[in-house]
Design an enzyme around this catalytic site. Structure first.
Site, short mmCIF file in Angstrom:
data_model
loop_
_atom_site.label_atom_id
_atom_site.label_comp_id
_atom_site.label_asym_id
_atom_site.label_seq_id
_atom_site.Cartn_x
_atom_site.Cartn_y
_atom_site.Cartn_z
N ARG A 235 0.85 -1.19 0.00
CA ARG A 235 0.00 0.00 0.00
C ARG A 235 0.88 1.24 0.00
NH1 ARG A 235 -3.33 -3.12 -1.09
NH2 ARG A 235 -5.33 -3.59 -0.10
N GLU A 264 -3.27 7.62 -7.32
CA GLU A 264 -3.05 6.93 -8.60
C GLU A 264 -4.04 7.47 -9.63
OE1 GLU A 264 -3.34 2.73 -7.82
OE2 GLU A 264 -1.55 2.71 -6.57
N HIS A 281 1.06 0.10 -10.41
CA HIS A 281 0.19 -0.82 -9.68
C HIS A 281 -0.15 -2.06 -10.53
CE1 HIS A 281 -2.79 -0.85 -6.10
NE2 HIS A 281 -2.40 -2.08 -6.41
#
Length: 313
Positions: A235, A264, A281
């Protein structure tokens, strides 16, 4: 096909859901559900999610959207099926109070994330991405690297991914130490430590834990070895970015790989540092894993609705 007078609408949170394999979407439609695509093609903000969860949306295939009490209480959601393992973005207590069924896909991403961690670790050690960038700019710059053999690797979070990574690391002849407050005992030759005890020992620190609270900030970076490497596939909120930039700029940390960010898509200060390896990611982004995760998330959702229907009858 299931006969439904009114097809239940299902919002798809993940930005690329069904993009690599249409089978999960086909399964939803064949079962009598109406999938609603993520219109933003990125992580949905809380405000956007509140708008998208209109009165007639009863199911959510969830990514990492904020699913707190406000979002759930203002929706008509009956089932949230997380496409992924981590549940820290979901207020589980509120979901229970609101009688919303929650499910996830904990097994599917394990191998993909662990393999990517190994790949990025080797890239950092041997400065692969930096040399590749130079050569693409027609610069012949040899970079001195390091070897994985003999290094001390600290795995923070010893769940499915942490354990799988441990198995992949063993053949490299490394020393593995572990930090996980939920683990009471660990098999030899691996050793369990408190975080502040482990950080000064580690050449490489890799994060595979859940939670949203900051784990590594100025104090923790100060405990790390000079030249240590940091990897974060967990995270973004676990690492204080300002503190990280300071130790990167000073050379105290020699390299970092980050796959998860607080915001993001990411466009922050870390893009200015060549010793920072950044990926958007993609921990679970293999064709095999996405197909498995998405189908499992769909099947979990369908089963949850069917159980709810049976209970109602």
């Amino acid at each position: 096909m299931t006969n439904r007078p009114n097809r239940i609408k299902i919002l798809l949170g993940p930005s690329t859901f069904g993009a690599f394999d249409s089978a999960p979407l086909d399964r939803l439609r064949e079962a009598g559900y109406e999938p609603i695509a993520n219109p933003y093609k990125r992580k949905i903000t809380k405000e956007e999610l509140l708008e998208l969860l209109q009165d007639d949306v009863e199911g959510l295939i969830a990514g990492l959207e904020t699913l707190d009490h406000e979002v759930m209480s203002k929706s008509r959601l009956k089932v949230i099926s997380r496409c992924g393992a981590g549940m820290s973005n979901v207020d589980l207590k509120s979901a229970k109070q609101l009688d919303i069924t929650i499910c996830n896909t904990p097994e599917a991403p394990t191998n993909a994330v662990a393999e990517l961690t190994i790949g990025c670790l080797l890239s950092l050690l041997r400065r692969i991405s930096v040399m590749d960038r130079d050569l693409h700019n027609q610069q012949w710059n040899k970079q001195i690297g390091g070897q994985l053999q003999g290094k001390t690797v600290l795995i923070i979070g010893f769940g499915r991914i942490g354990k799988r990574l441990c198995k992949l690391l063993v053949p490299f002849d490394v020393h593995i130490i572990v930090v996980d407050p939920f683990v009471q005992k660990i098999d030899e030759p691996f050793k369990l430590f408190e975080l502040k005890e482990a950080l000064p020992l580690a050449d490489i620190i890799t994060l595979h834990c859940s939670g949203e609270e900051c784990l590594l900030s100025d104090q923790e970076f100060g405990l790390m070895k000079k030249g240590a490497l940091l990897l974060n596939a967990a995270r973004g909120s676990l690492v204080d970015e300002e503190a990280l930039i300071k130790v990167l700029a000073s050379g105290h940390i020699s390299g970092v790989w980050i796959d998860t960010f607080d915001q993001e898509p990411y466009s922050g200060e870390l893009v200015k540092y060549p010793q920072a390896l950044l990926t958007p990611h993609v921990g679970s982004y293999t064709a095999e894993t996405r197909a498995l995760m998405e189908m499992e998330a769909v099947n979990n959702l369908i089963m949850a609705f069917e159980r709810a229907g049976s209970n109602a009858r």
